[in-house]
Enzyme design. Sequence first.
Site, mmCIF file in Angstrom:
data_model
loop_
_atom_site.group_PDB
_atom_site.id
_atom_site.type_symbol
_atom_site.label_atom_id
_atom_site.label_comp_id
_atom_site.label_asym_id
_atom_site.label_seq_id
_atom_site.Cartn_x
_atom_site.Cartn_y
_atom_site.Cartn_z
ATOM 1 N N THR A 281 0.855 -0.988 -0.008
ATOM 2 C CA THR A 281 -0.055 -0.119 0.139
ATOM 3 C C THR A 281 0.815 1.266 0.166
ATOM 4 O O THR A 281 1.974 1.142 0.339
ATOM 5 C CB THR A 281 -0.951 0.167 1.202
ATOM 6 O OG1 THR A 281 -0.119 0.466 2.485
ATOM 7 C CG2 THR A 281 -1.714 -1.280 1.459
ATOM 8 N N ASP A 282 0.525 2.278 -0.462
ATOM 9 C CA ASP A 282 0.987 3.798 -0.151
ATOM 10 C C ASP A 282 0.716 4.119 1.291
ATOM 11 O O ASP A 282 -0.187 3.514 2.063
ATOM 12 C CB ASP A 282 0.301 4.816 -1.026
ATOM 13 C CG ASP A 282 1.333 5.619 -1.087
ATOM 14 O OD1 ASP A 282 2.437 6.135 -0.326
ATOM 15 O OD2 ASP A 282 1.449 6.551 -2.252
ATOM 16 N N TRP A 283 1.232 5.068 1.799
ATOM 17 C CA TRP A 283 1.532 5.441 3.297
ATOM 18 C C TRP A 283 -0.059 5.694 3.838
ATOM 19 O O TRP A 283 -0.982 6.172 3.702
ATOM 20 C CB TRP A 283 1.976 6.928 3.369
ATOM 21 C CG TRP A 283 2.334 7.563 4.553
ATOM 22 C CD1 TRP A 283 1.297 8.112 5.669
ATOM 23 C CD2 TRP A 283 3.438 7.251 5.200
ATOM 24 N NE1 TRP A 283 2.015 8.488 6.511
ATOM 25 C CE2 TRP A 283 3.339 8.059 6.481
ATOM 26 C CE3 TRP A 283 4.795 6.667 5.000
ATOM 27 C CZ2 TRP A 283 4.411 8.251 7.414
ATOM 28 C CZ3 TRP A 283 5.966 6.997 5.759
ATOM 29 C CH2 TRP A 283 5.646 7.637 7.083
#
Length: 995
Positions: A281-283
């Site tokens: 995932t992104d942040w």
Amino acid sequence: AAATLWLSRMSAADKIGQMTQLDISMVLADGCPLRIDDAKLRRQLRVHRLGSLLNSPFSGTEPRCGSSGWNASEWRATVEHVQAAAADEGLPPLIYGIDSVHGASYCRGATLLPQQLGLAASFDESLAAASGWLTGKDSRAAATPWMFAPILGVATHPLWPRVYETFGEDPLLVARMGAAVVEGMQRRGGEGEIPARAAACMKHFVGYSAPRNGHDREGAWLSRRELEQTYLPPFQAAVDAGVQSAMESYQEVNGEPVVGSAALLQGLLRERMGFEGLLVTDWHEVGNLHDFHRVARSPEEAVLLAIGGSSSLDMSMVPTDESFSVLMERLHARGAIDEARLDVSALRVLRLKEWLGLLPPPPAVRPAPWSHSEATVRLVESVGSASDAALAHEAARATVTLLKNAPPFGDDERPPLLPLLPADKGGSVRRVLVTGPAADSLGRLSGGWTAHWQGTLADDEIRGSRPGAATPTLLEALRAVDGWEVDHLPGCSLPGTAFAVRSSCAQTNSSAELIAAAAAADVVVACLGEDPHTEKPGDLDDLSLDAGQLDLVRLLASAGKPIALVLVTGRPRLLHGVEALPQVNAVLQSFLPGPHGGAALADALLGRFEPSGRLPISWPTAASSLLYPHWHAVTQQCDGSRTCGVAWPFGHGLSYSRLQYGPLLLSSGALPRTGAVNASVAVSNPSSLALNHTVLLFAAADFRRVIPEAQQLKAFRRVLLPAGSSVEVSFTLRADDFRYWGLEERWVVESGDVSLWCDPLLRPKGPLAALGAVTRRRASEGGGMAAARARLYVEGDCRGAGCGAEGWWERDASGERYEIGKYIAHVPGPSPAGVIATSFLAGWLVGLICAGGVWACARRGQASGRGLGEVGKGGGGSSSSLVNTSWSTTLTQRGGEFGSQACMLGAGFKQSHSIGSSMGSAMDAAFRRTCSSGIALGALAQSGSGASLSSVAEYGRPASISGLRTESNLNNRGDDHEAELHCPPELRIDEDKCV
């Protein structure tokens, strides 16, 4: 394999730990010096069985503890400490991920490269691969071998603050440059180096670069055609290049957050595109399902939606709390997420570690100190070397694009302003005024992700210090020119702080002082730019370059001296006519070339090399023409007319020498559906200097069933032109190069005439050549290119403008072609009631077959199960209002329920004989082309709500279908083999069936 052995020994908690990534701040001690806190680290390893760390302790906006970052040796010592602790806890090594987007940008002393948009201006795949290799080498040297790059979004909104992180607005350019970077990054290191490889991470999948309002993290609304033609090709190219990992994107697509989308992350990325690597995932995106997107009612529901919802995510970038592992263990304990789901993702993480050379077979052992490996010591010592600096300087030169070059004072008897020649070189330049906020700044040449997240304006943090690796600013490089007197007045000052990109440049010198200095100079060099930025802090409300810098140029022009404008912005900022002022005789541009850009720009101004860059993105002139990439539809208008001006078009780029193009020659005037045509053009360099040049091949269809683009880039090639030479550049064209996503939700090659040409300023005019194309304001016509045009007839799958439900070509057993539409026309069509009855019966029958375990999954289906639509049309139109190719069908609730059951079980028609044979041989011909996956029955399943199939299977399959891969999916990759059989995880393959 070591990964499999490790997995077999792991508990559920161990597997969840492999799926967890935390920011390094979670294991750092408070205060100075910066160091690992052993108690915090052991808690994460012992309690949560942590598998990955990310980020730099220095990613904030300022130095910490008197330092701007760790060098490669310091990174090594830190990571080695972490790996030793993991081994003591019986865990496999951690994988360290970091944003290395233009070199190892968080490793102090590493060589920094141009940002991706600047690199794209080179149109040089070999240079992109070399840049990727250098980034991978230095990242391996720092023991941070997992790089969150390249960025593969297609920049379709120039206001977006991350435009400079992309390879531009053209899908073909982004795909080819991105694949080259992936290949370079993942190239194996030298014998004995640890780690042996670095892994690329393609991001951000998908649609992140298409924000509706141009602001970061704004949602995207994308039609299926836009997704297929524009945003997917770069990711598919990276998958085909063997990319080892991928990152999903922050935003939502059509209202659904990507992080929770089974259709996008499983059905599209995994099953259709064939991606088998690690997906992160992104942040904080799992948490964002609750906190930001608000589609999950609790953090626990967010985890269940992201991981338990078949989205195929493998790792959560948590990153600054323990919530993910705690909630995962709770969901697993109560059976909401089963062991098999954990096995799939944990194994992908372990396999990446093994591929990198980090994972020995179990049991865990402490790694040997890196200093014990001579090869690794040499690797660490290579960081920031003179040879690395030479590559960065070459890359910075390749970004430089000459947009305008006219004679001073409009005197055509005089040579163009550039290059600027000192008096001792035969020129007339003795005194130069250098001005502008970017003239004496390495940080403004480099942009975001430079030493810190928002970049740096402290030049000492990124200045090359090793012998042969100097990085002067533009001002410093020009002051080193023999025989020149260089004056410097900043003119105005930008805020110089993060989160202030909307601010204007404040005047620092009086108007009288600036005018006097300009009047005393032979030429003025004005270097304009932006403060570094990325993501939300870089959001703009207006693409205009700030008024302070534009007013500075106007003020300098009032002195009447020639001006060379140098632009180093990260976006094509609106210039509001200053580029067209009579005194602005030259415009030189470079999209954030990095710390080596100052020397490269000075070399270009002085004529030490020929600028060879070409714009990878259109440069608009007004806010009304922002959303007009060069491949826009011919009908797009702005300002109430068909003409939308751009200052400089995509692909524009001049050189100091006037190149000559010969005629564009085709090996044949007709391109067969299964053959090829060779297009070639001779390019001559009459000058006395060798130069690099990129030849572009554009195309536009005269007419098309779906509105054609004004132009498309079909091929490009960068070549070296020796002095006084002529080089023939050739391209091979195939019919699939002209395909588009048609009305029937499948790839189409349409028969018809197209225009071909070799330069953005040569677009043909006239009603049969891209009618309605955007009018380009020509900054310079160039010379000798008028003949580099041609016409080509493309043989496709259907005829002319008839590429609808009828007009499709099929071949019978003898190989003869016939039109499907005409074939069906002779079949008596059922009444509307008959269509409903057939729909009900078909749904019930297939559902019954599936329930009995006899699955005849599709092996040769086509795009979307259009068989019933073809039947309806064959009835003279009376039933087509009920069953049609737009999939806006609404039928009886009962028949739809049975159809839904069949679709959810993933049943398909094998050669469609289960139904088609009952309708006769004529109908079988249609079903062979159109019934593959039972998706037509899925359309009927929408009867109760009146929804259309396009909303259910927007990206190739309904989220509930497990593992069905149709030929329409395969065709997107150009394959023509039979569909591969995939079964849901609870079933197995037995004699071509799922049982």
